[in-house]
Design an enzyme around this catalytic site. Structure first.
Site, PDB file in Angstrom:
ATOM      1  N   PHE A  65     -22.679 -14.472  73.886  1.00 54.24           N
ATOM      2  CA  PHE A  65     -22.509 -15.635  74.750  1.00 54.24           C
ATOM      3  C   PHE A  65     -21.911 -15.218  76.090  1.00 54.24           C
ATOM      4  O   PHE A  65     -21.040 -14.351  76.142  1.00 54.24           O
ATOM      5  CB  PHE A  65     -21.527 -16.651  74.145  1.00 54.24           C
ATOM      6  CG  PHE A  65     -21.854 -17.133  72.769  1.00 54.24           C
ATOM      7  CD1 PHE A  65     -22.562 -18.311  72.575  1.00 54.24           C
ATOM      8  CD2 PHE A  65     -21.407 -16.433  71.648  1.00 54.24           C
ATOM      9  CE1 PHE A  65     -22.832 -18.775  71.294  1.00 54.24           C
ATOM     10  CE2 PHE A  65     -21.674 -16.890  70.365  1.00 54.24           C
ATOM     11  CZ  PHE A  65     -22.393 -18.067  70.190  1.00 54.24           C
ATOM     12  N   ASP A  66     -22.337 -15.878  77.151  1.00 54.30           N
ATOM     13  CA  ASP A  66     -21.570 -15.906  78.387  1.00 54.30           C
ATOM     14  C   ASP A  66     -20.400 -16.872  78.170  1.00 54.30           C
ATOM     15  O   ASP A  66     -20.386 -17.629  77.191  1.00 54.30           O
ATOM     16  CB  ASP A  66     -22.469 -16.359  79.535  1.00 54.30           C
ATOM     17  CG  ASP A  66     -21.748 -16.410  80.868  1.00 54.30           C
ATOM     18  OD1 ASP A  66     -20.840 -15.586  81.100  1.00 54.30           O
ATOM     19  OD2 ASP A  66     -22.078 -17.291  81.688  1.00 54.30           O
ATOM     20  N   GLY A  67     -19.442 -16.866  79.083  1.00 60.08           N
ATOM     21  CA  GLY A  67     -18.271 -17.721  78.914  1.00 60.08           C
ATOM     22  C   GLY A  67     -18.362 -19.035  79.660  1.00 60.08           C
ATOM     23  O   GLY A  67     -18.677 -20.083  79.085  1.00 60.08           O
TER      24      GLY A  67
END
Length: 326
Positions: free
Chosen positions: A162-164
């Site tokens: 995941f990106d944040g």
């Protein structure tokens, strides 16, 4: 007694995300709907090749082996395909040996309105309007890109990256950066380091994955954990602290974290060997999609500047042409 989906991780997926039917979609675009349906019926005994998300779906369904007495994951095909053409989809499910028994074919009608009926936690599609509709209804959703040349067929464990900001977390910090610049962003994150970030569109999906991890720790194949998660973000020190403390406040452990400080994400994701990577920016997701399955999370609530569109580049999300996804 009705089958209860409320305690399961339910993933809904369009047929074009699960299978590669670009040839058929071209018939729809260049000829007619009737010819498209006829082609599907004439070829319904010819299974579709694997699509971008098929390895991910296979790995998700494998989680059901962790508890033979109680399913953990349910996958539902949610498609705009005409019901008359749906037989080919289900024949393809059987051909690929996927444990999927539920499907909806809406004949062009909006699919997102049925997400709550299936208690969906994650929706994957190749149509941006459908993905945005799902996000606006509070369901984690991703717009899939073309599959990479080498798909991850490793089923020792499910691997999700995941990106944040604007994915796991809200776009609060991203808006500071867009409106005031990088220095203001770092000052804002330092000042708010002890304050947990608000939840983003994928927080609920991450919680569901984290619960399965916690409940079945040590039960994976050949000594591997059943699930491996990674956070791959452009943040760096000192903006890392708020991320770590936020996840700690949520009671969620992510297995690997990469604070790249602007370094390209694709090689890290290639080494991590993700079944899927979720990012809100097209530039990051597009580059990653050359190596791993990737999906963009359109920001439907952003008040700042739009992320630059790279839609003229190669390897765009499948069928992202405004026409109905199947």
């Amino acid at each position: 007694m009705p089958y209860d989906l409320s305690k399961l991780l339910v993933v809904a997926i369009s047929s074009t995300a699960l299978f590669d039917n670009r040839t058929e979609h071209e018939i729809y675009l260049t000829q007619s709907l009737d010819r498209y349906v006829k082609y599907q019926i004439d070829h319904e005994d010819q299974p579709f090749p694997a699509g971008t998300a098929l390895p991910l779906i296979r790995a998700l369904l494998q989680l059901n082996d962790l508890n033979p007495e109680k399913r953990l994951v349910e996958v539902v095909i949610l498609s705009k395909m005409e019901p008359a053409a749906g037989i080919r989809v289900m024949n393809s499910v059987e051909h690929h040996n996927l444990d999927i028994v539920r499907a909806a074919f809406t004949g062009g009608e909006l699919v997102a309105k049925y997400l709550s009926a299936y208690n969906v936690t994650l929706f994957l599609s190749t149509n941006e309007d459908d993905v945005k509709d799902a996000l606006e209804r509070g369901v984690a959703a991703g717009l899939l890109y073309d599959p990479p040349s080498n798909k991850n067929e490793d089923l020792e464990q499910l691997r999700i990256a995941f990106d944040g900001d604007a994915v796991i977390f809200s776009d609060e910090a991203e808006q500071v950066y867009q409106e005031k610049g990088i220095e203001a962003f770092y000052e804002h994150e330092k000042a708010n380091a002890e304050k947990p970030l608000p939840e983003g569109p994928f927080a609920s999906f991450l919680r569901a994955i984290a619960k399965i991890q916690k409940d079945h720790k040590g039960q994976g194949k050949n000594g591997f954990p059943p699930i491996q998660t990674a956070l791959v973000t452009a943040r760096n020190s000192p903006a890392h602290k708020r991320v770590i403390l936020t996840l700690r406040a949520w009671g969620i452990e992510i297995d690997e974290m990469f604070f790249l400080g602007g370094v390209a994400k694709d090689q890290v994701l290639k080494a991590f060997n993700a079944h899927i990577f979720f990012d809100d920016q097209d530039s990051h997701a597009l580059l990653a999609s050359q190596h791993v399955p990737a999906a963009r999370v359109p920001n439907t609530v952003s008040k700042g500047k739009k992320v630059e569109d790279d839609s003229n580049q190669l390897n765009l999300p499948l069928f992202n042409d405004g026409k109905p996804d199947q």
